[in-house]
Design a protein around this motif. Structure first.
Motif, PDB file in Angstrom:
ATOM      1  N   ASP A  87     -34.559 -32.299 -13.108  1.00  0.00           N
ATOM      2  CA  ASP A  87     -34.844 -31.674 -14.395  1.00  0.00           C
ATOM      3  C   ASP A  87     -34.286 -30.255 -14.339  1.00  0.00           C
ATOM      4  OD1 ASP A  87     -36.016 -30.212 -16.500  1.00  0.00           O
ATOM      5  OD2 ASP A  87     -37.845 -31.418 -16.437  1.00  0.00           O
ATOM      6  N   ARG A  88     -33.175 -30.019 -15.027  1.00  0.00           N
ATOM      7  CA  ARG A  88     -32.493 -28.722 -14.950  1.00  0.00           C
ATOM      8  C   ARG A  88     -33.332 -27.589 -15.532  1.00  0.00           C
ATOM      9  NH1 ARG A  88     -27.449 -28.377 -13.378  1.00  0.00           N
ATOM     10  NH2 ARG A  88     -27.028 -26.586 -14.702  1.00  0.00           N
ATOM     11  N   GLU A  89     -34.086 -27.852 -16.587  1.00  0.00           N
ATOM     12  CA  GLU A  89     -34.936 -26.798 -17.164  1.00  0.00           C
ATOM     13  C   GLU A  89     -36.009 -26.367 -16.163  1.00  0.00           C
ATOM     14  OE1 GLU A  89     -36.484 -27.889 -20.979  1.00  0.00           O
ATOM     15  OE2 GLU A  89     -34.489 -28.328 -21.781  1.00  0.00           O
ATOM     16  N   ARG A  90     -36.588 -27.336 -15.501  1.00  0.00           N
ATOM     17  CA  ARG A  90     -37.595 -27.036 -14.484  1.00  0.00           C
ATOM     18  C   ARG A  90     -36.973 -26.261 -13.318  1.00  0.00           C
ATOM     19  NH1 ARG A  90     -40.664 -31.407 -10.889  1.00  0.00           N
ATOM     20  NH2 ARG A  90     -42.105 -29.994  -9.892  1.00  0.00           N
ATOM     21  N   ALA A  91     -35.753 -26.646 -12.918  1.00  0.00           N
ATOM     22  CA  ALA A  91     -35.056 -25.952 -11.833  1.00  0.00           C
ATOM     23  C   ALA A  91     -34.723 -24.519 -12.231  1.00  0.00           C
ATOM     24  CB  ALA A  91     -33.783 -26.707 -11.455  1.00  0.00           C
ATOM     25  N   GLU A  92     -34.332 -24.313 -13.477  1.00  0.00           N
ATOM     26  CA  GLU A  92     -34.033 -22.957 -13.957  1.00  0.00           C
ATOM     27  C   GLU A  92     -35.292 -22.093 -13.935  1.00  0.00           C
ATOM     28  OE1 GLU A  92     -31.877 -19.895 -14.701  1.00  0.00           O
ATOM     29  OE2 GLU A  92     -30.819 -21.795 -14.774  1.00  0.00           O
ATOM     30  N   ALA A  93     -36.424 -22.661 -14.346  1.00  0.00           N
ATOM     31  CA  ALA A  93     -37.696 -21.926 -14.326  1.00  0.00           C
ATOM     32  C   ALA A  93     -38.091 -21.586 -12.887  1.00  0.00           C
ATOM     33  CB  ALA A  93     -38.793 -22.731 -15.013  1.00  0.00           C
ATOM     34  N   ALA A  94     -37.882 -22.526 -11.957  1.00  0.00           N
ATOM     35  CA  ALA A  94     -38.196 -22.275 -10.544  1.00  0.00           C
ATOM     36  C   ALA A  94     -37.307 -21.177  -9.975  1.00  0.00           C
ATOM     37  CB  ALA A  94     -38.029 -23.563  -9.740  1.00  0.00           C
ATOM     38  N   LYS A  95     -36.062 -21.159 -10.379  1.00  0.00           N
ATOM     39  CA  LYS A  95     -35.132 -20.115  -9.932  1.00  0.00           C
ATOM     40  C   LYS A  95     -35.617 -18.741 -10.396  1.00  0.00           C
ATOM     41  CE  LYS A  95     -30.359 -18.598 -10.633  1.00  0.00           C
ATOM     42  NZ  LYS A  95     -30.374 -17.611 -11.709  1.00  0.00           N
ATOM     43  N   LYS A  96     -36.001 -18.635 -11.649  1.00  0.00           N
ATOM     44  CA  LYS A  96     -36.486 -17.357 -12.185  1.00  0.00           C
ATOM     45  C   LYS A  96     -37.756 -16.896 -11.469  1.00  0.00           C
ATOM     46  CE  LYS A  96     -34.347 -17.839 -16.669  1.00  0.00           C
ATOM     47  NZ  LYS A  96     -34.502 -18.110 -18.088  1.00  0.00           N
ATOM     48  N   ARG A  97     -38.682 -17.847 -11.220  1.00  0.00           N
ATOM     49  CA  ARG A  97     -39.916 -17.489 -10.499  1.00  0.00           C
ATOM     50  C   ARG A  97     -39.602 -16.972  -9.099  1.00  0.00           C
ATOM     51  NH1 ARG A  97     -41.720 -22.306 -12.640  1.00  0.00           N
ATOM     52  NH2 ARG A  97     -41.470 -23.352 -10.636  1.00  0.00           N
ATOM     53  N   ALA A  98     -38.699 -17.639  -8.413  1.00  0.00           N
ATOM     54  CA  ALA A  98     -38.345 -17.225  -7.048  1.00  0.00           C
ATOM     55  C   ALA A  98     -37.685 -15.851  -7.049  1.00  0.00           C
ATOM     56  CB  ALA A  98     -37.427 -18.261  -6.411  1.00  0.00           C
ATOM     57  N   GLU A  99     -36.804 -15.608  -7.998  1.00  0.00           N
ATOM     58  CA  GLU A  99     -36.149 -14.304  -8.077  1.00  0.00           C
ATOM     59  C   GLU A  99     -37.162 -13.197  -8.376  1.00  0.00           C
ATOM     60  OE1 GLU A  99     -31.702 -15.674  -9.580  1.00  0.00           O
ATOM     61  OE2 GLU A  99     -33.263 -15.313 -11.078  1.00  0.00           O
ATOM     62  N   GLU A 100     -38.100 -13.474  -9.253  1.00  0.00           N
ATOM     63  CA  GLU A 100     -39.146 -12.487  -9.565  1.00  0.00           C
ATOM     64  C   GLU A 100     -40.022 -12.211  -8.345  1.00  0.00           C
ATOM     65  OE1 GLU A 100     -41.101 -14.125 -12.993  1.00  0.00           O
ATOM     66  OE2 GLU A 100     -39.360 -13.733 -14.284  1.00  0.00           O
ATOM     67  N   GLU A 101     -40.351 -13.267  -7.615  1.00  0.00           N
ATOM     68  CA  GLU A 101     -41.172 -13.111  -6.402  1.00  0.00           C
ATOM     69  C   GLU A 101     -40.434 -12.273  -5.362  1.00  0.00           C
ATOM     70  OE1 GLU A 101     -44.465 -13.511  -3.883  1.00  0.00           O
ATOM     71  OE2 GLU A 101     -44.285 -14.000  -6.007  1.00  0.00           O
ATOM     72  N   LEU A 102     -39.141 -12.497  -5.218  1.00  0.00           N
ATOM     73  CA  LEU A 102     -38.361 -11.717  -4.254  1.00  0.00           C
ATOM     74  C   LEU A 102     -38.342 -10.234  -4.611  1.00  0.00           C
ATOM     75  CD1 LEU A 102     -35.354 -14.100  -3.574  1.00  0.00           C
ATOM     76  CD2 LEU A 102     -37.037 -13.310  -1.908  1.00  0.00           C
ATOM     77  N   LYS A 103     -38.303  -9.918  -5.888  1.00  0.00           N
ATOM     78  CA  LYS A 103     -38.315  -8.523  -6.324  1.00  0.00           C
ATOM     79  C   LYS A 103     -39.687  -7.875  -6.158  1.00  0.00           C
ATOM     80  CE  LYS A 103     -34.721  -9.138  -9.805  1.00  0.00           C
ATOM     81  NZ  LYS A 103     -34.462  -9.232 -11.244  1.00  0.00           N
ATOM     82  N   ALA A 104     -40.745  -8.679  -6.301  1.00  0.00           N
ATOM     83  CA  ALA A 104     -42.094  -8.129  -6.387  1.00  0.00           C
ATOM     84  C   ALA A 104     -42.832  -8.017  -5.050  1.00  0.00           C
ATOM     85  CB  ALA A 104     -42.939  -8.971  -7.345  1.00  0.00           C
ATOM     86  N   THR A 105     -42.418  -8.774  -4.055  1.00  0.00           N
ATOM     87  CA  THR A 105     -43.208  -8.826  -2.820  1.00  0.00           C
ATOM     88  C   THR A 105     -42.542  -8.077  -1.667  1.00  0.00           C
ATOM     89  OG1 THR A 105     -44.453 -10.274  -1.347  1.00  0.00           O
ATOM     90  CG2 THR A 105     -42.243 -10.986  -1.927  1.00  0.00           C
ATOM     91  N   LEU A 125     -29.739 -26.935  -9.456  1.00  0.00           N
ATOM     92  CA  LEU A 125     -28.898 -26.521 -10.577  1.00  0.00           C
ATOM     93  C   LEU A 125     -27.423 -26.832 -10.325  1.00  0.00           C
ATOM     94  CD1 LEU A 125     -30.620 -23.146 -11.470  1.00  0.00           C
ATOM     95  CD2 LEU A 125     -30.564 -25.231 -12.871  1.00  0.00           C
ATOM     96  N   ARG A 126     -26.991 -26.698  -9.081  1.00  0.00           N
ATOM     97  CA  ARG A 126     -25.590 -26.962  -8.738  1.00  0.00           C
ATOM     98  C   ARG A 126     -25.240 -28.437  -8.895  1.00  0.00           C
ATOM     99  NH1 ARG A 126     -25.913 -23.724  -4.606  1.00  0.00           N
ATOM    100  NH2 ARG A 126     -26.503 -25.309  -3.120  1.00  0.00           N
ATOM    101  N   HIS A 127     -26.188 -29.321  -8.603  1.00  0.00           N
ATOM    102  CA  HIS A 127     -25.859 -30.749  -8.535  1.00  0.00           C
ATOM    103  C   HIS A 127     -26.587 -31.618  -9.553  1.00  0.00           C
ATOM    104  CE1 HIS A 127     -23.452 -30.008  -5.048  1.00  0.00           C
ATOM    105  NE2 HIS A 127     -24.444 -29.344  -4.505  1.00  0.00           N
ATOM    106  N   GLY A 128     -27.575 -31.077 -10.233  1.00  0.00           N
ATOM    107  CA  GLY A 128     -28.294 -31.886 -11.229  1.00  0.00           C
ATOM    108  C   GLY A 128     -27.387 -32.258 -12.385  1.00  0.00           C
ATOM    109  N   ARG A 129     -27.616 -33.431 -12.904  1.00  0.00           N
ATOM    110  CA  ARG A 129     -26.804 -33.929 -14.026  1.00  0.00           C
ATOM    111  C   ARG A 129     -27.103 -33.138 -15.283  1.00  0.00           C
ATOM    112  NH1 ARG A 129     -23.095 -37.069 -11.647  1.00  0.00           N
ATOM    113  NH2 ARG A 129     -24.015 -38.700 -10.441  1.00  0.00           N
ATOM    114  N   ARG A 130     -26.074 -32.792 -15.983  1.00  0.00           N
ATOM    115  CA  ARG A 130     -26.247 -32.160 -17.298  1.00  0.00           C
ATOM    116  C   ARG A 130     -26.556 -33.265 -18.298  1.00  0.00           C
ATOM    117  NH1 ARG A 130     -24.974 -27.755 -15.284  1.00  0.00           N
ATOM    118  NH2 ARG A 130     -23.122 -26.587 -14.983  1.00  0.00           N
TER     119      ARG A 130
END
Length: 131
Positions: A87-105, A125-130
């Motif tokens: 699920d690309r939308e779910r993967a995009e949301a996970a990417k944003k959460r991880a990036e925010e966590e890296l900035k905040a902790t 995101l690199r390999h999931g089907r569009r």
């Protein structure tokens, strides 16, 4: 043909006969097929391409290792998912959460967890089907 054995700690694995497999180890891509010399190497967070009867299936693995010996390929990974199931939308949301966590902790443990979450999301995101 070679035996492909997939093992994960969280789901039932599988075993099937395949023609060849292309995996990305930490040192780059490698093709495993009948007669391949014995090898054990860590896997990158990336795609696994499985070829069987002229058809290609693609999946994403999240780390682990691959071994090849006596025409048996074993992939042991923390997670394995077919690219069609991502699920690309779910993967995009996970990417944003991880990036925010890296900035905040500043916690080394939380940074490591966020980095691994980011690697997983980027592989999806690199390999999931569009769709």
């Amino acid at each position: 043909m070679i035996d492909l054995r997939l093992v994960t700690p969280y789901a039932d694995g599988f075993e099937q006969q395949v023609d060849k497999i292309i995996v990305r180890g930490i040192m780059g891509d490698m093709m495993l097929m009948k007669g391949t010399a014995p090898i054990v190497t860590p896997l990158a967070y990336d795609a696994v391409r499985i070829f069987e009867n002229g058809q290609e299936k693609k999946a994403v693995v999240h780390g682990g290792y691959v071994s090849m010996q006596n025409d048996v390929c074993t992939i042991a990974t923390t997670a394995f998912e077919w690219t069609d199931d991502i699920d690309r939308e779910r993967a995009e949301a996970a990417k944003k959460r991880a990036e925010e966590e890296l900035k905040a902790t500043e916690s080394k443990e939380r940074i490591k967890e966020a980095q691994l979450a980011l690697y997983r999301a980027l592989a999806r995101l690199r390999h999931g089907r569009r769709r």
